[in-house]
Design an enzyme around this catalytic site. Structure first.
Site, mmCIF file in Angstrom:
data_model
loop_
_atom_site.group_PDB
_atom_site.id
_atom_site.type_symbol
_atom_site.label_atom_id
_atom_site.label_comp_id
_atom_site.label_asym_id
_atom_site.label_seq_id
_atom_site.Cartn_x
_atom_site.Cartn_y
_atom_site.Cartn_z
ATOM 1 C CG ASP A 49 -1.822 0.998 1.461
ATOM 2 O OD1 ASP A 49 -1.542 2.131 1.050
ATOM 3 O OD2 ASP A 49 -2.884 0.691 2.024
ATOM 4 C CB SER A 115 -7.974 13.308 -14.237
ATOM 5 O OG SER A 115 -9.134 13.148 -15.007
ATOM 6 C CE1 TYR A 139 -9.767 9.699 -10.919
ATOM 7 C CE2 TYR A 139 -10.900 11.040 -12.561
ATOM 8 C CZ TYR A 139 -9.803 10.305 -12.173
ATOM 9 O OH TYR A 139 -8.739 10.161 -13.026
ATOM 10 C CE LYS A 143 -6.248 10.857 -10.112
ATOM 11 N NZ LYS A 143 -4.957 10.183 -9.890
#
Ligand code: UFG
Length: 317
Positions: A49, A115, A139, A143
């Site tokens: 992780d 993104s 999401y 980012k």
């Protein structure tokens, strides 16, 4: 070089290119989304992780990487709406713990997978990097948040970064094809349909676009991977922190993509027309001129026919 998420789609293609040019690569991936078979045989692989400080610090201590490419993260817009906590955890909290592990060992060059989702519904198309950042999903927000966290770490610790804002990653390299589970992306869904599978749903036919379907900028995964190598070299050569769009600069509607698949594969693609998918903007097309100027990068494999053909030829039987 340390690559997080090197068992994923873009991370594995980038690892292949790094190894191809002679770099030593250590991949960290917890395999929660990535696949072991995607990891290049010559990479050192650690299943871990990114938030596990003990493991990350031991790796950094042992291998002393000159840069890090941070791909590991969750990527699905719809899932982030249903389960924002896991996106905050993975893309922000654990990513920040990862940064903390790096700075303790003086790793100061970070290339980050951002993104086009940071822009939300843009006011202007093509989109340049100064467009407002109004993400419309958790999401996209994660980012944009992490881009800003990288900025805070630069002020506090001198970490420099390149944030690469991908538009629609697509296509396959000679070894790797896009495969998510569940698959929500347009091109893999159309190719599955062309192989004799399900009917493709066209989400929305009433957008303010010439044929009423949504327009996206598809960029070949090999072009994306190539940009990461250039971004690493830019940072290692002392380049200043920067965020850049990675797109082809050309938009195609959903129907144009379906037509291209029909032409390239010479197969039938049954379609059904459905409602808009929540949160989908009508048109996302990059202005990629900053990456062209700063990295001397060209999306020269991102012709839509080439993207479709590369994915079709390598598809699993
Ligand atoms: N679409 C369909 N049918 C499908 C799948 C998609 O019509 O079966 C449509 C979508 O509604 C959208 C377009 O095709 O208009 C592209 O959809 P994708 O799911 O392939 O990609 P998105 O544009 O939604 O999102 C992708 C990445 C995100 C990233 C975004 C940035 O998945 O992580 O590009 O442009 F944020």
């Amino acid at each position: 070089m340390l690559v997080t998420g090197g068992a994923g789609y873009i991370g594995s293609v980038t690892t292949d290119l790094l190894i191809g040019r002679g770099d030593r690569v250590v991949v960290i991936d917890d395999l929660s989304r990535g696949k072991m078979e995607n990891v290049h045989d010559d990479a050192v692989f650690v299943q871990a992780d990114i938030g596990d400080r003990g493991v990350v610090e031991a790796i950094v201590d042992e291998y002393d990487p000159d840069a890090v490419i941070h791909f590991a993260g969750y990527i699905a817009v719809g899932e982030s709406v249903r389960n924002p906590g896991s996106y905050l955890d993975r893309n922000v909290a654990r990513s920040t713990m990862f940064l903390d592990s790096l700075i303790r060992h003086d790793v100061s060059n970070v290339v980050f997978s951002s993104s086009a989702a940071v822009y939300g519904q843009p006011k202007m198309v093509p989109i340049d990097e100064n467009e407002d950042k109004q993400p419309t999903s958790p999401y996209g927000w994660t980012k944009w948040a992490f881009e800003q966290i990288l900025g805070f770490y630069e002020v506090a610790h001198g970490t420099r970064h390149v944030a690469l804002r991908y538009f629609n990653a697509a296509g396959a390299s000679e070894r790797r094809v896009e495969r998510h589970d569940p698959e929500t992306h347009l091109i893999p869904n159309i190719l599955e349909s062309a192989s004799g599978g399900k009917t493709v749903s066209v989400f929305g036919t009433d957008y303010p676009t010439p044929d009423g379907t949504a327009i996206r900028d598809y960029v070949h995964v090999v072009d994306l991977a190539d940009a990461h190598l250039r971004a690493v070299d830019y940072l290692v050569d002392g380049g200043a922190s920067i965020a850049m769009n990675l797109g082809s600069g050309v938009g195609f509607s959903v129907m144009e993509v379906i037509e291209t698949v029909r032409r390239v594969t010479a197969r039938e693609v049954p379609v059904e027309y459905a409602d808009r998918r929540a949160g989908d903007p009508p048109e996302l097309v990059a202005d990629p001129s900053l990456a062209r100027r700063v990295l001397d990068w060209e999306a020269n494999q991102s012709d839509l026919e080439n993207i479709v053909r590369s994915s079709w030829e390598i598809r699993p039987a």
